[in-house]
Write an enzyme that holds these catalytic residues in place. Structure first.
Site, PDB file in Angstrom:
ATOM      1  N   LYS A 188       0.617  -0.975   0.172  1.00 20.53           N
ATOM      2  CA  LYS A 188      -0.111   0.175   0.120  1.00 20.53           C
ATOM      3  C   LYS A 188       1.141   1.232  -0.040  1.00 20.53           C
ATOM      4  O   LYS A 188       1.787   1.693   0.987  1.00 20.53           O
ATOM      5  CB  LYS A 188      -1.364   0.300   1.048  1.00 20.53           C
ATOM      6  CG  LYS A 188      -1.130   1.330   1.838  1.00 20.53           C
ATOM      7  CD  LYS A 188      -2.879   1.822   1.838  1.00 20.53           C
ATOM      8  CE  LYS A 188      -2.951   2.749   2.227  1.00 20.53           C
ATOM      9  NZ  LYS A 188      -2.037   3.933   1.796  1.00 20.53           N
ATOM     10  N   GLY A 220       3.931   4.561   9.970  1.00 19.75           N
ATOM     11  CA  GLY A 220       2.819   6.415   9.916  1.00 19.75           C
ATOM     12  C   GLY A 220       2.123   6.730  11.055  1.00 19.75           C
ATOM     13  O   GLY A 220       3.095   6.524  12.437  1.00 19.75           O
ATOM     14  N   SER A 221       1.116   6.819  11.557  1.00 16.90           N
ATOM     15  CA  SER A 221       1.063   7.799  12.149  1.00 16.90           C
ATOM     16  C   SER A 221       0.260   6.891  13.124  1.00 16.90           C
ATOM     17  O   SER A 221      -0.865   5.927  12.252  1.00 16.90           O
ATOM     18  CB  SER A 221      -0.033   9.505  11.517  1.00 16.90           C
ATOM     19  OG  SER A 221      -1.829   8.657  11.481  1.00 16.90           O
ATOM     20  N   ARG A 222      -0.006   7.590  14.297  1.00 17.14           N
ATOM     21  CA  ARG A 222      -0.218   6.703  15.003  1.00 17.14           C
ATOM     22  C   ARG A 222      -1.739   6.582  14.920  1.00 17.14           C
ATOM     23  O   ARG A 222      -2.229   4.865  15.136  1.00 17.14           O
ATOM     24  CB  ARG A 222       0.358   7.797  16.707  1.00 17.14           C
ATOM     25  CG  ARG A 222      -0.146   6.959  18.186  1.00 17.14           C
ATOM     26  CD  ARG A 222       0.947   7.355  19.248  1.00 17.14           C
ATOM     27  NE  ARG A 222       0.535   7.830  20.018  1.00 17.14           N
ATOM     28  CZ  ARG A 222       1.266   8.166  21.120  1.00 17.14           C
ATOM     29  NH1 ARG A 222       1.998   8.317  21.186  1.00 17.14           N
ATOM     30  NH2 ARG A 222       0.091   7.116  22.454  1.00 17.14           N
ATOM     31  N   GLY A 278      -2.218   3.990  12.414  1.00 15.35           N
ATOM     32  CA  GLY A 278      -1.639   2.762  13.345  1.00 15.35           C
ATOM     33  C   GLY A 278      -2.435   2.173  13.544  1.00 15.35           C
ATOM     34  O   GLY A 278      -2.887   0.622  14.061  1.00 15.35           O
ATOM     35  N   GLU A 308       5.282   0.957  13.413  1.00 12.55           N
ATOM     36  CA  GLU A 308       6.533   1.876  13.987  1.00 12.55           C
ATOM     37  C   GLU A 308       5.119   3.268  14.130  1.00 12.55           C
ATOM     38  O   GLU A 308       4.589   3.403  13.229  1.00 12.55           O
ATOM     39  CB  GLU A 308       7.579   1.704  13.288  1.00 12.55           C
ATOM     40  CG  GLU A 308       8.595   2.962  13.796  1.00 12.55           C
ATOM     41  CD  GLU A 308       9.435   2.875  13.403  1.00 12.55           C
ATOM     42  OE1 GLU A 308       9.779   2.414  11.907  1.00 12.55           O
ATOM     43  OE2 GLU A 308       9.978   4.624  13.143  1.00 12.55           O
ATOM     44  N   CYS A 318      11.810   9.159  12.310  1.00 12.85           N
ATOM     45  CA  CYS A 318      11.348   8.663  13.200  1.00 12.85           C
ATOM     46  C   CYS A 318      11.999   8.575  14.638  1.00 12.85           C
ATOM     47  O   CYS A 318      11.829   8.543  15.510  1.00 12.85           O
ATOM     48  CB  CYS A 318      10.573   7.364  12.644  1.00 12.85           C
ATOM     49  SG  CYS A 318      12.089   6.560  11.723  1.00 12.85           S
ATOM     50  N   GLU A 376       4.782  14.085  19.547  1.00 16.60           N
ATOM     51  CA  GLU A 376       6.015  14.442  18.691  1.00 16.60           C
ATOM     52  C   GLU A 376       5.859  15.424  18.040  1.00 16.60           C
ATOM     53  O   GLU A 376       4.803  15.994  17.258  1.00 16.60           O
ATOM     54  CB  GLU A 376       5.564  13.015  18.037  1.00 16.60           C
ATOM     55  CG  GLU A 376       6.688  12.504  17.336  1.00 16.60           C
ATOM     56  CD  GLU A 376       6.683  11.681  16.039  1.00 16.60           C
ATOM     57  OE1 GLU A 376       5.902  10.529  16.224  1.00 16.60           O
ATOM     58  OE2 GLU A 376       7.453  11.439  15.652  1.00 16.60           O
TER      59      GLU A 376
END
Lengths: 528, 528
Positions: free
Chosen positions: B179, B236-238, B241, B258, B295, B387
């Site tokens: 993706k 990617g973004s929390r 995710g 991650e 990251c 973050e």
């Protein structure tokens, strides 16, 4: 309430913060045993978490020889108190003292602890990996307090305060909060007393082992998700396990679960032709041993319809009907088995041998053998793979190998899968076709051997695809592999030599620790 | 719609079943690039899953040399098409062609593929374990189709069709459904074209690599939970995710994520006294390189208040103000950074250097250095560890070491943590006190080195406690360790010799494969 048993929290045997109490029936007599046990309120969990967190700070820094001394001493105490432990476990579980508890499960339990002690001292489980060129080094380190929810079917060997998960969690440097299975609280209490004695004798942090017996679902879910918890190991019912999994997952806490498995066994035509009578005995023995109360019990047997398989089925039914009926662990197991068999029958399985609950001494159910055609099975495979935990099994009769494969393809993840084939090669082509389908469904593939024995071997996998377990890369049995579940990967990048943990310094800490140094496994020092 | 780009499904470049379309801005010009990309409907995912499932049956049985040939050929094609790939990636990401894309990230990417090819051929990643006495043997085997969601900040090296997750999934024998990150679809398309060319040239199953660009949250959640999926890797973004994690967890599907990390850096007083000026340069360089879009960007710096740390702070602020302002990857990154910095300022952080969005070329934000007292930080640690992805960082000024430790204790899990100390030993006592607190919060601990370089070393851990990643025992970088994420433990119990996979037969399949035989790591054969 004078008989209310204490919990073990922060090194103290003390009265629980009890929301309620419970008792256990002796399954052989159906009469309640005298002791009362507390159903802990959240305060007990909270206090245990605080103490475990503190114990972890100390325990994770101790030399592994200290942890091994504890495990070894605990093993000695278990062996020395075998008679008392077996009497308690027998009263709570109905499992025979001999040979089951005293000659098999108890020695296995103390041996597991000794094997874990040896693994802790050897330190190879940490998989120390050293890249000298980049000066990057990594290993597995303990991850924090482990909560162990033990099952009811192995009160010693899988018990929360004594079993494989306990041994692995401690050997890898983590304190354990043991949650007794509510059907064997007295056994777990007796073991925890010995564990705590060993903790004191070997001077480990007092909260290395803590014990409570029961709590409600909400507090269980809160416990496994708590920031102070490192990980959870759970063996038990699928329903309760999934509640804990959801809570732990949501908070990113590792949880290792063993939930359910029907353990398919395929008996190919050549094997039945060659040794059908022997297979009747082998399967009946495996399925009815311990009243079938094993996570690896062969609950689903696949055969291809012909004269030999028809003989196998009818001979097995006769053996089931003639075999003594074992006592089940609890009333809940009796009810669960009855309901599961009813579900299978209502879906269309035919009862070849069987009967009702209460056919033996105490909680029990008639040995039950069911049969269904593969075509029927495939109309509702989820229902037909309902786990009937206990002395029951379902035979699936296929018209040909492709139907066998279709049934295998329809299965959920399982702990084990077996194939029996002849020794002359007539089944080899079928095996080759079948194997890839079965292989991906199971953690352990067997040939010509029933799945009920789970050896404590470094190569054992007592795990498997969901929902057999929660993650297909981990095993609950097999040292040192089982220790990794309670570890976190830690990397040291450019960290000064004197500050590295012993396992990552140039000098091999024991001269016997396997380490992967620049791509080569070695027990030597890093050349300087 | 003539410019609508195709998806790659089941070996065909074809029109997507598109629910909608999207375009990408060139972040340096803020102007849309011409190509249109489809937002796939579920039909695309469904078709890809079917094809991946079929490809897996073939791929998982192929000799690893075949997989290695593909990875190697793909690496050659990437190197041969470097100019074109870098031009596309530059237009989509704003990352400089040189040195960043062409001299650093692209060679890293093709080298990763070659390293993965070598690991596949060596087969040691399978950790074959043989217990000759019990005849039980186990190894790690591929687990099924892997869906890779790539991030936007490393379009090559972490890209869904080319990066570390892709390489690890393929090397371990699994097809990949890539993706694309919706901010670099053209880059991912260009790479997927090369990957598919290599698939064809090396005759792997056509669906070894498949590609789509975008879908809605519901379909993403459905995809990672699908029975046909083996596992998912997501960077990617929390927020997104965690949506995927919840869906995968619920269905017992492994997902490796991650998510976020502020990467604390502690600079102890001795180090500042010894080499404060150098540390200003080192920190500024690490934090502003690539506009801080790593990251492992050092987003939180802890110092103890004194004359040297005050000088460090003011000198760093001056450097931040004077440094060129980089282009951010997307408008969403610009907005996200602006909002995160605003959150920190509103919570009480003081802006020492900074400004507004749009301070540089295209999407951008002024280099921003914030400062807060540790006491203030501790009033709301969750907010202060927000973050700020991009060229911003927060300095936390503590009164003493115990305040530093309290801040560390308040942190969530991180990918990395660093400690700078002096070379004369004056910081050693502080280091010893601090280390256990920091160690448990991070996957990789560094000394005297900024965290932004992530070497592809067997000892690397690009992982860490939740929410840095989804599971603390796995790494996304570092071969062969990263391959295990896409593997399942398979045990063979009493399986006949000729039916064992090559890695578990008595004869070592390559003469170079490390195997654990009866407790000893060896590349030799099993003695018969």
């Amino acid at each position: 309430m004078s008989d209310l048993q204490p919990v073990l929290i922060a090194g103290q045997w003390k009265a629980a913060a009890a929301a309620d109490t419970f008792q256990v029936d002796n399954p052989a007599t159906k009469q309640p045993l005298p002791a009362q046990y507390p159903i802990s309120a959240w305060q007990d969990c909270d206090a245990a978490l605080d103490a475990a967190d503190e114990a972890f700070q100390t325990l994770s820094q101790l030399p592994p020889e200290r942890i091994a001394a504890f495990l070894t001493r605990y093993a000695e105490l278990i062996d020395a108190n075998a008679d008392e432990l077996c009497a308690i476990a027998n009263a709570e579980s109905g499992l025979p003292v001999s040979p089951r508890l005293k000659d098999v499960e108890l020695p296995r339990t103390s041996n597991q602890l000794r094997t874990a002690a040896a693994a802790a001292v050897e330190r190879s489980w940490k998989q120390a990996t050293i890249d000298t060129k980049s000066n990057i080094r990594a290993y597995f380190a303990p991850l924090g307090p482990v909560c162990v929810f033990g099952p009811n079917n192995f009160p010693f060997a899988f018990g929360g305060a004594s079993g494989g998960d306990f041994a692995a969690a401690i050997a890898s440097g983590n304190p354990v909060i043991a949650k007794a299975n509510p059907s064997c609280p007295g056994t777990t209490l007796a073991l925890a007393k010995l564990a705590f004695q060993a903790v004191q004798e070997t001077d480990l942090p007092p909260a290395t082992i803590q014990l409570f017996y029961h709590c409600n679902y909400d507090d269980g879910a809160k416990l496994v998700a708590d920031p102070r918890i490192g990980a959870t190991a759970y063996t038990g019912s699928r329903r309760a396990g999934l509640v804990l999994k959801e809570a732990a997952d949501k908070h990113g806490k590792p949880i290792y679960l063993e939930l359910s498995s029907v353990n398919p066994v395929v008996i190919l035509p050549g094997a039945l032709k060659e040794r059908g009578d022997k297979l009747v005995d082998e399967f009946t023995g495996s399925c009815l041993m311990g009243a079938g109360q094993f996570c690896t019990n062969p609950g689903l047997v696949l055969v291809i319809d012909n004269a030999e398989s028809q003989a196998f089925v009818s001979d097995t039914a006769a053996k089931f009907a003639a075999a003594p009926v074992g006592t089940l662990l609890t009333k809940a197991v009796e009810t669960g088995l009855t309901v599961a068999l009813q579900t299978l029958k209502e879906a269309g399985a035919e009862e070849l041998a069987g009967g009702a609950a209460g056919a033996g001494t105490g909680y029990s159910h008639a040995n039950t053998l069911l049969k269904v055609d593969a075509a029927k099975f495939l109309t509702d495979p989820l229902v037909f793979q309902t786990e009937a935990f206990g002395n029951g099994s379902l035979i699936v009769v296929a018209q040909d190998l492709s139907e066998v494969i279709a049934v295998i393809d329809s299965l959920e993840g399982n702990l084990t899968g077996c194939v029996y084939s002849d020794t002359q090669g007539s089944d080899d082509a079928a095996y080759a076709q079948l194997e890839p389908h079965l292989r991906v469904k199971v953690g352990r593939l067997l040939n010509d051997k029933m799945p009920t024995g789970v050896a404590v071997s470094p190569a054992m996998n007592h795990g498997g695809p969901f929902p057999a377990t929660g993650h297909p890369a981990f095993t609950a049995v097999g040292i040192p592999a089982s220790l990794i579940r309670f570890a976190v990967l830690q990397c040291f990048d450019n960290v000064r030599a004197a500050r590295l943990p012993a396992e990552l310094q140039d000098k091999n800490p024991t001269g016997k620790t396997w380490r992967l140094v620049d791509g080569t496994w070695t027990t030597g020092d890093v050349a300087s």
